[in-house]
Design an enzyme around this catalytic site. Structure first.
Site, mmCIF file in Angstrom:
data_model
loop_
_atom_site.group_PDB
_atom_site.id
_atom_site.type_symbol
_atom_site.label_atom_id
_atom_site.label_comp_id
_atom_site.label_asym_id
_atom_site.label_seq_id
_atom_site.Cartn_x
_atom_site.Cartn_y
_atom_site.Cartn_z
ATOM 1 N N ARG A 90 3.943 1.785 4.823
ATOM 2 C CA ARG A 90 3.907 3.228 5.343
ATOM 3 C C ARG A 90 2.464 3.461 5.867
ATOM 4 O O ARG A 90 1.528 3.877 4.875
ATOM 5 C CB ARG A 90 4.687 4.161 4.527
ATOM 6 C CG ARG A 90 4.688 5.531 4.825
ATOM 7 C CD ARG A 90 4.852 6.528 3.854
ATOM 8 N NE ARG A 90 4.894 7.778 4.444
ATOM 9 C CZ ARG A 90 4.402 8.834 3.843
ATOM 10 N NH1 ARG A 90 4.354 8.805 2.543
ATOM 11 N NH2 ARG A 90 4.193 9.842 4.646
ATOM 12 N N HIS A 134 0.689 13.155 9.537
ATOM 13 C CA HIS A 134 0.188 13.130 8.448
ATOM 14 C C HIS A 134 -0.812 14.254 8.366
ATOM 15 O O HIS A 134 -1.708 13.980 8.112
ATOM 16 C CB HIS A 134 0.121 11.902 7.753
ATOM 17 C CG HIS A 134 -0.131 11.840 6.262
ATOM 18 N ND1 HIS A 134 0.595 10.904 5.457
ATOM 19 C CD2 HIS A 134 -0.702 12.719 5.304
ATOM 20 C CE1 HIS A 134 0.470 10.984 4.215
ATOM 21 N NE2 HIS A 134 -0.530 12.143 3.819
ATOM 22 N N GLU A 179 5.185 15.589 4.242
ATOM 23 C CA GLU A 179 5.120 17.022 3.288
ATOM 24 C C GLU A 179 4.624 18.196 4.187
ATOM 25 O O GLU A 179 3.509 18.831 3.985
ATOM 26 C CB GLU A 179 3.729 16.576 2.386
ATOM 27 C CG GLU A 179 4.240 15.443 1.298
ATOM 28 C CD GLU A 179 3.084 15.593 0.370
ATOM 29 O OE1 GLU A 179 2.196 16.027 0.098
ATOM 30 O OE2 GLU A 179 3.362 14.590 -0.716
ATOM 31 N N ASN A 300 8.240 12.392 -2.017
ATOM 32 C CA ASN A 300 6.934 12.017 -2.800
ATOM 33 C C ASN A 300 7.009 12.921 -3.677
ATOM 34 O O ASN A 300 7.068 13.969 -4.023
ATOM 35 C CB ASN A 300 5.971 12.502 -1.779
ATOM 36 C CG ASN A 300 5.799 11.961 -0.328
ATOM 37 O OD1 ASN A 300 6.571 11.127 -0.010
ATOM 38 N ND2 ASN A 300 4.788 12.656 0.509
ATOM 39 N N TYR A 302 4.858 13.132 -7.632
ATOM 40 C CA TYR A 302 3.682 13.155 -8.535
ATOM 41 C C TYR A 302 3.995 13.834 -10.078
ATOM 42 O O TYR A 302 3.723 13.224 -10.593
ATOM 43 C CB TYR A 302 2.429 13.823 -7.799
ATOM 44 C CG TYR A 302 2.352 12.930 -6.472
ATOM 45 C CD1 TYR A 302 1.327 11.901 -6.692
ATOM 46 C CD2 TYR A 302 2.527 13.161 -5.231
ATOM 47 C CE1 TYR A 302 1.078 11.043 -5.662
ATOM 48 C CE2 TYR A 302 2.251 12.283 -4.141
ATOM 49 C CZ TYR A 302 1.450 11.405 -4.308
ATOM 50 O OH TYR A 302 1.177 10.432 -3.480
ATOM 51 N N GLU A 373 6.278 8.238 -1.507
ATOM 52 C CA GLU A 373 4.906 8.352 -2.306
ATOM 53 C C GLU A 373 5.202 8.487 -3.739
ATOM 54 O O GLU A 373 5.786 9.289 -4.226
ATOM 55 C CB GLU A 373 4.099 9.291 -1.736
ATOM 56 C CG GLU A 373 3.499 9.197 -0.477
ATOM 57 C CD GLU A 373 2.340 10.404 -0.100
ATOM 58 O OE1 GLU A 373 1.905 10.863 -0.939
ATOM 59 O OE2 GLU A 373 2.331 10.501 1.055
HETATM 60 C C1 BGC Z 1 -0.242 13.131 0.446
HETATM 61 C C2 BGC Z 1 -1.147 12.076 0.385
HETATM 62 C C3 BGC Z 1 -2.200 12.385 -0.721
HETATM 63 C C4 BGC Z 1 -1.385 12.282 -2.041
HETATM 64 C C5 BGC Z 1 -2.232 12.611 -3.359
HETATM 65 C C6 BGC Z 1 0.314 13.554 -1.020
HETATM 66 O O1 BGC Z 1 0.334 15.030 -1.100
HETATM 67 O O2 BGC Z 1 0.752 12.926 1.229
HETATM 68 O O3 BGC Z 1 -1.893 12.421 1.523
HETATM 69 O O4 BGC Z 1 -3.310 11.537 -0.962
HETATM 70 O O5 BGC Z 1 -0.410 13.357 -2.244
HETATM 71 O O6 BGC Z 1 -2.836 13.756 -3.396
#
Ligand code: BGC
Length: 460
Positions: A90, A134, A179, A300, A302, A373
């Site tokens: 990607r 992006h 995002e 995505n 985190y 992600e």
């Molecule tokens: C984004 C990336 C970023 C990653 C880590 C995501 O929000 O798509 O571009 O590097 O998080 O912060």
């Protein structure tokens, strides 16, 4: 051995559970963060070039004019992808490399770069998965109001047509936007990302115009024969800081912003309640376009967020950004978990929780999911922490699949260390180390790269 808070010990030497044979394994990057060559071959300036040039905007004072120099070193990077054994890559296409003014004349040299990259990927047996936007808005459009103006959605559709015409014969899967929530919140509401506007809730039209751009792009891609289209949205569980009514109310509101503002219009064809008066006018017609069926939904993930009622004494941050006191919520530290170098809590079970909650909320309206992600920032080449992170999240993903969520792929953020937006080069998310310090930009696979390669081989 660390114990991850899901209660499961992280033992990255134990084999991962088996994923389905046709599961798509991949890694992600984006144009601004790796390409460099910002003034070469006719590329026009982007919102991020201008933002980074403003004093004090980027933590280490850097810009992305060289980044990882992927523009010139892509053959080496494609070789790394091939050795890693991923099925998909990607990357994002830079709008201002293809259309330097955002609209109007096409820059053939810019388009040629993506053509070469796609050819190299196909030759290496790695499926190209381009993201069409992006965050790097062409500066010429930004100066005309950017995403606050409805017009940009139509310019985006024209750009998508140019890219699809050129690459569509080899690209099977497209991602329209990355995002849109972050571009809205960080870029336009809080001003910590480009274009640096601090509009608070007056930023909501930016959300709608991106969604409209997505809908128009889906039309264009379908008319060019694309059968596999998705979008990459950031989502995460929202936890109330306490059981008090005020904290629960604030957490629900935050959940609406992060998890519903984009998913509801896309998947249900309507905005969540409480948003209507902030939208830029009647949106019924637009919603029909926005909610066209997708082939898959990119997530995505985190971290989870702990949210409470507004409280000036609380100073947790979101992606390194402090929340101003005018917002109707405060962010609280997520305690009791390991934290990455970026101070983000490591909560693999949050991925299971998120996906199961999404399936429950959207039911049959949720298409198959792809994790577009997931990754972490840590220093060093012997990155055992990243291995534990990936191992834990893949097990958590498998748990969600066992609970019945239809997940078709997983992409690690990121292939290599890169320019982490407002953080500059201070955060390293790569499976491959890039030597920014000595300027050589030498690529060195980290321990996590070897771990993932072995894990993927074991899946075959
Ligand atoms: C984004 C990336 C970023 C990653 C880590 C995501 O929000 O798509 O571009 O590097 O998080 O912060």
């Amino acid at each position: 051995m660390t114990t991850l808070p899901s209660g499961r010990p992280a033992d990255p030497s134990a084999p991962l559970p088996r994923f389905p044979a046709n599961f798509l394994w991949g890694v992600s990057t984006s144009a601004t963060q790796i390409e460099g060559a910002v003034r070469e071959d006719g590329r026009g300036p982007s919102s991020w070039d201008a933002f980074a040039a403003e004093p004090g905007r980027i933590k280490d004072g850097s810009d992305a004019s060289v980044a990882a120099d992927h523009y010139h070193r892509y053959p080496e990077d494609v070789a790394l992808l091939k050795d890693l054994g991923v099925g998909g890559y990607r990357f994002s296409v830079s709008w201002s490399r293809v259309l330097p003014e955002g609209a109007g004349p096409v820059n053939k040299a810019g388009l040629d770069f993506y053509d070469r990259l796609v050819d190299a990927l196909c030759e290496a047996g790695v499926r190209p998965v381009p993201t069409l936007f992006h965050w790097d808005t062409p500066l010429a459009l930004e100066e005309r109001g950017g995403w606050l103006e409805r017009d940009i959605a139509y310019r985006f559709a024209e750009y998508v047509d140019v890219v699809a015409e050129r690459l569509g014969d080899r690209v099977g899967r497209w991602i329209t936007l990355n995002e849109p929530a972050e571009l809205t919140m960080l870029g336009h509401a809080l001003g910590d990302h480009a274009p640096g506007r601090r509009l608070l809730f007056d930023a909501v039209p930016v959300a709608h115009h991106q969604l409209l751009a997505h809908g128009l792009a889906v039309d264009v891609l379908r008319s060019r024969g694309s059968g596999s289209i998705g979008i990459a949205n950031s989502h995460g569980p929202t936890w109330a800081a306490s059981d008090s009514e005020a904290d629960r109310g604030a957490a629900d509101f935050y959940d609406l912003l992060l998890n519903q503002l984009f998913a509801d219009p896309l998947l249900l064809g309507r905005y969540p309640e409480g948003i209507a008066e902030m939208l830029p006018g009647p949106v019924e017609e637009d919603l029909r376009l926005i909610s066209q069926p997708l082939d898959w939904y990119g997530v995505n993930y985190y971290q989870p967020t702990r949210v409470g009622a507004p409280d000036p004494a609380v100073s947790a941050h979101f992606a390194g950004i402090r929340i101003p006191p005018e917002m109707p919520f405060s962010l609280h530290p997520v305690e009791g978990y390991p934290h990455t170098a970026f101070d983000w809590p490591v909560v693999p079970s949050g991925l299971t929780e998120l996906l199961v909650a999404f399936r429950d909320r959207y039911g049959d309206s949720l298409p198959p999911v792809v994790i577009t992600e997931n990754g972490c920032s840590y220093e060093g080449i012997d990155d055992q922490d990243r291995i534990a992170y990936l191992d834990g999240h893949l097990r958590a993903l498998h748990d969600a699949m066992e609970a019945g969520v239809d997940v078709r792929g997983y992409f690690v953020w990121s292939l290599m260390d890169n320019w982490e937006w407002a953080q500059g080069y201070a955060q390293r998310f790569g499976l491959v180390h890039v030597d920014f310090a000595d300027g050589s930009l030498t690529r060195t696979p980290k321990a996590s790269y070897g771990w993932l390669r072995d894990a993927l081989r074991a899946q075959k």
